[in-house]
Design a protein around this motif. Structure first.
Motif, PDB file in Angstrom:
ATOM      1  N   ILE A  87       0.737  -1.187  -0.035  1.00  0.00           N
ATOM      2  CA  ILE A  87       0.129  -0.008   0.090  1.00  0.00           C
ATOM      3  C   ILE A  87       0.733   1.224  -0.124  1.00  0.00           C
ATOM      4  CG2 ILE A  87      -1.781   1.378   1.325  1.00  0.00           C
ATOM      5  CD1 ILE A  87      -2.896  -1.260  -0.075  1.00  0.00           C
ATOM      6  N   PHE A  88       1.770   1.280   0.769  1.00  0.00           N
ATOM      7  CA  PHE A  88       3.025   2.345   0.796  1.00  0.00           C
ATOM      8  C   PHE A  88       3.515   2.408  -0.602  1.00  0.00           C
ATOM      9  CE2 PHE A  88       7.117   3.712   1.234  1.00  0.00           C
ATOM     10  CZ  PHE A  88       7.021   5.199   1.676  1.00  0.00           C
ATOM     11  N   LEU A  89       4.012   1.424  -1.082  1.00  0.00           N
ATOM     12  CA  LEU A  89       4.655   1.372  -2.631  1.00  0.00           C
ATOM     13  C   LEU A  89       3.469   2.098  -3.620  1.00  0.00           C
ATOM     14  CD1 LEU A  89       6.364  -2.006  -2.729  1.00  0.00           C
ATOM     15  CD2 LEU A  89       7.454   0.293  -2.427  1.00  0.00           C
ATOM     16  N   TYR A  90       2.444   1.795  -3.459  1.00  0.00           N
ATOM     17  CA  TYR A  90       1.154   2.389  -4.394  1.00  0.00           C
ATOM     18  C   TYR A  90       1.243   3.855  -4.340  1.00  0.00           C
ATOM     19  CZ  TYR A  90      -0.351  -2.560  -4.598  1.00  0.00           C
ATOM     20  OH  TYR A  90      -0.383  -3.716  -4.805  1.00  0.00           O
ATOM     21  N   GLY A  91       1.209   4.241  -2.932  1.00  0.00           N
ATOM     22  CA  GLY A  91       1.084   5.752  -2.713  1.00  0.00           C
ATOM     23  C   GLY A  91       2.456   6.535  -3.286  1.00  0.00           C
TER      24      GLY A  91
ATOM     25  N   CYS B  31       2.948   9.650  -5.960  1.00  0.00           N
ATOM     26  CA  CYS B  31       3.210  10.687  -5.884  1.00  0.00           C
ATOM     27  C   CYS B  31       4.714  11.143  -6.585  1.00  0.00           C
ATOM     28  CB  CYS B  31       3.852  10.855  -4.338  1.00  0.00           C
ATOM     29  SG  CYS B  31       2.551  10.682  -3.266  1.00  0.00           S
ATOM     30  N   GLU B  32       5.410  10.048  -6.687  1.00  0.00           N
ATOM     31  CA  GLU B  32       6.796  10.139  -7.604  1.00  0.00           C
ATOM     32  C   GLU B  32       6.383  10.514  -9.043  1.00  0.00           C
ATOM     33  OE1 GLU B  32       9.749   7.780  -4.766  1.00  0.00           O
ATOM     34  OE2 GLU B  32       8.738   6.548  -6.483  1.00  0.00           O
ATOM     35  N   LEU B  33       5.392   9.907  -9.628  1.00  0.00           N
ATOM     36  CA  LEU B  33       5.083   9.985 -11.144  1.00  0.00           C
ATOM     37  C   LEU B  33       4.491  11.658 -11.110  1.00  0.00           C
ATOM     38  CD1 LEU B  33       3.084   6.618 -12.076  1.00  0.00           C
ATOM     39  CD2 LEU B  33       5.370   7.551 -12.641  1.00  0.00           C
ATOM     40  N   MET B  34       3.546  11.903 -10.294  1.00  0.00           N
ATOM     41  CA  MET B  34       3.188  13.482 -10.335  1.00  0.00           C
ATOM     42  C   MET B  34       4.450  14.367 -10.007  1.00  0.00           C
ATOM     43  SD  MET B  34       0.184  13.317 -10.846  1.00  0.00           S
ATOM     44  CE  MET B  34       0.293  11.633 -11.773  1.00  0.00           C
ATOM     45  N   LEU B  35       5.637  14.046  -9.374  1.00  0.00           N
ATOM     46  CA  LEU B  35       6.571  14.779  -8.856  1.00  0.00           C
ATOM     47  C   LEU B  35       7.294  14.874 -10.439  1.00  0.00           C
ATOM     48  CD1 LEU B  35       8.721  16.252  -6.897  1.00  0.00           C
ATOM     49  CD2 LEU B  35       9.735  14.019  -6.847  1.00  0.00           C
ATOM     50  N   LEU B  36       7.450  13.728 -10.962  1.00  0.00           N
ATOM     51  CA  LEU B  36       8.201  13.857 -12.402  1.00  0.00           C
ATOM     52  C   LEU B  36       7.636  14.570 -13.380  1.00  0.00           C
ATOM     53  CD1 LEU B  36       9.247  10.217 -12.743  1.00  0.00           C
ATOM     54  CD2 LEU B  36      10.912  12.158 -12.210  1.00  0.00           C
ATOM     55  N   LEU B  37       6.060  14.591 -13.182  1.00  0.00           N
ATOM     56  CA  LEU B  37       5.649  15.384 -14.120  1.00  0.00           C
ATOM     57  C   LEU B  37       5.743  16.927 -13.913  1.00  0.00           C
ATOM     58  CD1 LEU B  37       2.321  13.384 -14.854  1.00  0.00           C
ATOM     59  CD2 LEU B  37       3.981  13.931 -16.776  1.00  0.00           C
ATOM     60  N   PHE B  38       5.637  17.228 -12.529  1.00  0.00           N
ATOM     61  CA  PHE B  38       5.820  18.485 -12.036  1.00  0.00           C
ATOM     62  C   PHE B  38       7.135  19.027 -12.355  1.00  0.00           C
ATOM     63  CE2 PHE B  38       6.660  21.504  -8.312  1.00  0.00           C
ATOM     64  CZ  PHE B  38       5.839  22.312  -8.730  1.00  0.00           C
TER      65      PHE B  38
ATOM     66  N   ILE C 250      11.493   1.201  -6.316  1.00  0.00           N
ATOM     67  CA  ILE C 250      13.010   1.637  -6.015  1.00  0.00           C
ATOM     68  C   ILE C 250      13.492   2.328  -7.019  1.00  0.00           C
ATOM     69  CG2 ILE C 250      15.340   0.741  -5.353  1.00  0.00           C
ATOM     70  CD1 ILE C 250      14.017  -1.230  -3.522  1.00  0.00           C
ATOM     71  N   GLY C 251      13.394   1.867  -8.231  1.00  0.00           N
ATOM     72  CA  GLY C 251      14.030   2.441  -9.568  1.00  0.00           C
ATOM     73  C   GLY C 251      13.380   3.888  -9.756  1.00  0.00           C
ATOM     74  N   LEU C 252      12.009   3.794  -9.710  1.00  0.00           N
ATOM     75  CA  LEU C 252      11.654   5.100  -9.769  1.00  0.00           C
ATOM     76  C   LEU C 252      11.727   6.159  -8.594  1.00  0.00           C
ATOM     77  CD1 LEU C 252       9.069   6.700 -11.704  1.00  0.00           C
ATOM     78  CD2 LEU C 252       7.502   5.773  -9.799  1.00  0.00           C
ATOM     79  N   THR C 253      11.865   5.646  -7.467  1.00  0.00           N
ATOM     80  CA  THR C 253      12.371   6.703  -6.361  1.00  0.00           C
ATOM     81  C   THR C 253      13.906   7.267  -6.665  1.00  0.00           C
ATOM     82  OG1 THR C 253      11.187   5.298  -4.721  1.00  0.00           O
ATOM     83  CG2 THR C 253      12.999   6.751  -3.746  1.00  0.00           C
ATOM     84  N   LEU C 254      14.606   6.321  -7.283  1.00  0.00           N
ATOM     85  CA  LEU C 254      15.864   6.980  -7.574  1.00  0.00           C
ATOM     86  C   LEU C 254      15.748   8.260  -8.448  1.00  0.00           C
ATOM     87  CD1 LEU C 254      18.255   3.836  -7.876  1.00  0.00           C
ATOM     88  CD2 LEU C 254      18.113   5.440  -6.096  1.00  0.00           C
TER      89      LEU C 254
END
Length: 197
Positions: free
Chosen positions: A107-111, A115-122, A173-177
């Motif tokens: 569940i934490f990974l989904y959230g 957030c990270e995909l939105m951050l990348l767009l932002f 993890i790859g996306l977080t990096l």
């Protein structure tokens, strides 16, 4: 070490010139290409050694694939020196592979992923003083980023549906990096702009 590296680059460039593979006017361009190729090979070799030592080669392959796909299209933080870049990137790989050894709540990974995909767009695009982007390039990279996000989301959803939570963790993890380095790159970009103002 620096001297041996420079000698290797010069010898490779000299070999191309002697064989008439390149003309004298283009020698600097090829010298730069050889430099970049050697550095990338050194980095990748070091990452693989780290993954082997940590016994996480499959995890490394998944994490690094996701990271590279986003990094190429979003950009991000760059160290000021080659040594700084090397040490920083190796440290990041160690941290990513260490994180891969822990169990993280899906569940934490989904959230986190959302957030990270939105951050990348932002934060996109992250400009770099070594590689400025014109408007046409920004449009091209934006299209590629949207396609990449759609592909990532499709893979993420299918993997979640199959209940392969371990793989989801590696994707995350790859996306977080990529997202972390994009955010650091945006901060670096703003500091550089403020420094020039």
């Amino acid at each position: 070490m620096r001297r041996a590296y420079d000698n290797l680059v010069e010898k490779a460039t000299g070999c191309l010139l002697r064989e008439n593979a390149v003309c004298e006017e283009e020698a600097d361009v090829y010298r730069f290409g050889i430099e970049v190729t050697i550095l990338k090979a050194l980095h990748l070799f070091s990452y693989l050694v780290i993954a082997v030592c940590m016994r996480r080669v499959p995890e490394f392959i998944v994490i690094f694939s996701i990271f590279c796909a986003f990094r190429r299209n979003v950009g991000g933080f760059h160290a000021k020196t080659r040594t700084g870049c090397y040490l920083f990137s190796c440290s990041v790989i160690v941290m990513a592979l260490a994180a891969a050894g822990n169990e993280i709540d899906p569940i934490f990974l989904y959230g986190l992923t959302f957030c990270e995909l939105m951050l990348l767009l932002f934060v996109f695009p992250v400009k770099n003083e070594n590689r400025p982007l014109d408007e046409e390039e920004i449009v091209c990279f934006r299209k590629r980023l949207f396609i990449l996000i759609l592909l990532y989301m499709a893979a993420f959803v299918l993997t979640a549906w199959a209940r392969w939570f371990r793989l989801i963790q590696l994707y995350a993890i790859g996306l977080t990096l990529a997202a972390s380095l994009a955010l650091l790159g945006k901060i670096q970009e703003r500091r550089n702009q403020n420094g020039k103002a």
